[in-house]
Design a protein around this motif. Structure first.
Motif, short mmCIF file in Angstrom:
data_model
loop_
_atom_site.label_atom_id
_atom_site.label_comp_id
_atom_site.label_asym_id
_atom_site.label_seq_id
_atom_site.Cartn_x
_atom_site.Cartn_y
_atom_site.Cartn_z
N LEU A 46 0.83 -1.20 0.00
CA LEU A 46 0.00 0.00 0.00
C LEU A 46 0.87 1.25 0.00
CD1 LEU A 46 -2.66 -1.10 2.62
CD2 LEU A 46 -2.80 -1.24 0.11
N LYS A 47 0.34 2.35 -0.52
CA LYS A 47 1.05 3.62 -0.55
C LYS A 47 1.57 3.95 0.85
CE LYS A 47 0.65 8.47 -1.80
NZ LYS A 47 -0.19 9.51 -2.39
N ASN A 48 2.82 4.38 0.93
CA ASN A 48 3.52 4.76 2.15
C ASN A 48 3.93 3.59 3.04
OD1 ASN A 48 3.44 7.54 1.53
ND2 ASN A 48 1.35 7.63 2.29
N GLN A 49 3.66 2.35 2.63
CA GLN A 49 4.07 1.19 3.40
C GLN A 49 5.59 1.05 3.35
OE1 GLN A 49 2.14 -2.46 2.23
NE2 GLN A 49 3.53 -3.74 3.43
N ALA A 50 6.20 0.77 4.50
CA ALA A 50 7.64 0.53 4.54
C ALA A 50 7.94 -0.77 3.80
CB ALA A 50 8.13 0.45 5.98
N GLY B 102 10.83 7.85 -12.74
CA GLY B 102 9.42 7.70 -12.35
C GLY B 102 9.34 6.56 -11.35
N PRO B 103 9.90 6.74 -10.15
CA PRO B 103 10.08 5.64 -9.20
C PRO B 103 8.79 5.11 -8.59
CG PRO B 103 10.55 7.72 -8.13
CD PRO B 103 10.31 8.04 -9.59
N THR B 104 8.88 3.88 -8.07
CA THR B 104 7.75 3.27 -7.37
C THR B 104 7.85 3.48 -5.87
OG1 THR B 104 8.92 1.15 -7.24
CG2 THR B 104 7.43 1.47 -9.12
N SER B 105 9.00 3.98 -5.39
CA SER B 105 9.16 4.20 -3.96
C SER B 105 9.94 5.48 -3.69
CB SER B 105 9.90 3.02 -3.31
OG SER B 105 11.27 3.01 -3.65
N TYR B 106 10.00 5.85 -2.42
CA TYR B 106 10.78 7.01 -2.00
C TYR B 106 11.48 6.65 -0.70
CZ TYR B 106 6.98 7.89 1.31
OH TYR B 106 6.05 7.76 2.32
N ILE B 107 12.53 7.39 -0.38
CA ILE B 107 13.29 7.14 0.84
C ILE B 107 12.75 8.05 1.94
CG2 ILE B 107 15.58 7.09 1.90
CD1 ILE B 107 15.15 5.08 -0.46
N ASP B 108 12.39 7.45 3.06
CA ASP B 108 11.88 8.18 4.23
C ASP B 108 13.04 8.39 5.19
OD1 ASP B 108 10.69 9.14 6.54
OD2 ASP B 108 9.16 7.57 6.63
N ARG C 1 9.77 3.51 1.13
CA ARG C 1 8.32 3.35 1.24
C ARG C 1 7.68 3.36 -0.15
NH1 ARG C 1 6.48 3.82 6.35
NH2 ARG C 1 7.83 4.87 7.86
N ALA C 2 6.57 2.67 -0.28
CA ALA C 2 5.84 2.64 -1.54
C ALA C 2 5.32 4.04 -1.86
CB ALA C 2 4.67 1.65 -1.46
N GLY C 3 5.58 4.52 -3.05
CA GLY C 3 5.13 5.84 -3.47
C GLY C 3 3.66 5.85 -3.88
N ARG C 4 3.11 4.68 -4.10
CA ARG C 4 1.71 4.50 -4.48
C ARG C 4 1.36 3.04 -4.18
NH1 ARG C 4 4.81 5.10 -9.08
NH2 ARG C 4 4.92 3.32 -10.48
N ASP C 5 0.10 2.67 -4.29
CA ASP C 5 -0.26 1.26 -4.15
C ASP C 5 0.46 0.49 -5.26
OD1 ASP C 5 -1.92 1.95 -2.06
OD2 ASP C 5 -3.78 1.67 -3.18
N GLU D 231 8.58 -3.88 -9.54
CA GLU D 231 9.95 -3.58 -9.17
C GLU D 231 9.96 -2.36 -8.25
OE1 GLU D 231 14.49 -2.93 -10.83
OE2 GLU D 231 12.85 -2.86 -12.28
N VAL D 232 10.75 -2.44 -7.19
CA VAL D 232 10.90 -1.32 -6.26
C VAL D 232 12.08 -0.48 -6.75
CG1 VAL D 232 11.29 -0.62 -3.86
CG2 VAL D 232 10.01 -2.73 -4.36
#
Length: 159
Positions: free
Chosen positions: A48-52, A92-98, A107-111, A117-118
């Protein structure tokens, strides 16, 4: 022989295996798979979006290299030899670094569906890349070169 320690991280058990000074992470959420560019990190199940998704752990060093992620002005976490070291770049990444989380996590940038691929945008974590490179991510937002925030793109693509 391997030394095993179990840690509870974001409600998931991660097994740390220490061997020859390197730490390899095994996770029930992500795994390494072959890509056209080598190895990449892929989800075993939906997220899910924002999931670690993955913890970035390693020694803190002052000099960047191709295996470090910048976490402060002169601080870089060295992730060489861990699953996060196989996180590929995408414009156009699927995640971001918190950076506020402890440990620092991706963390997931979206569902995201299982088997996604992360990826993350290296330009958003590095001021000046130790090893800049020509980008071939294939994203519609591709900037063509990855070299760090110090070098803003001449054209900003939104959307």
């Amino acid at each position: 022989s391997f030394q095993c320690r179990t840690l509870l991280t974001t409600a998931r058990v991660v097994l740390l295996l220490a061997h020859s000074g390197r730490i390899m992470l095994r996770s029930d959420l992500v795994e390494l798979r072959r890509t056209v560019a080598g190895l990449g990190v892929f989800l075993k199940q939906q997220a899910l979006k924002n999931q670690a998704l993955i913890a970035l752990r390693g020694p803190i060093v002052s000099v960047p290299n191709r295996w470090t992620v910048q976490i402060g002005l002169h601080e870089h976490v060295d992730i060489e030899g861990t699953i996060p070291s196989y996180l590929n770049h995408s414009c156009g990444p699927t995640s971001y670094i918190d950076f506020q989380a402890r440990p620092i996590v991706g963390r997931a940038g979206r569902d995201l569906p299982a088997d996604a691929e992360v990826t993350f945008d290296y330009d958003l974590t590095e001021w000046d890349m130790a090893s800049p490179f020509k980008c071939g991510c294939g994203s519609a937002q591709c900037r063509g070169v990855v070299r760090g925030l110090r070098y803003p793109p001449t054209e900003v693509k939104i959307g």
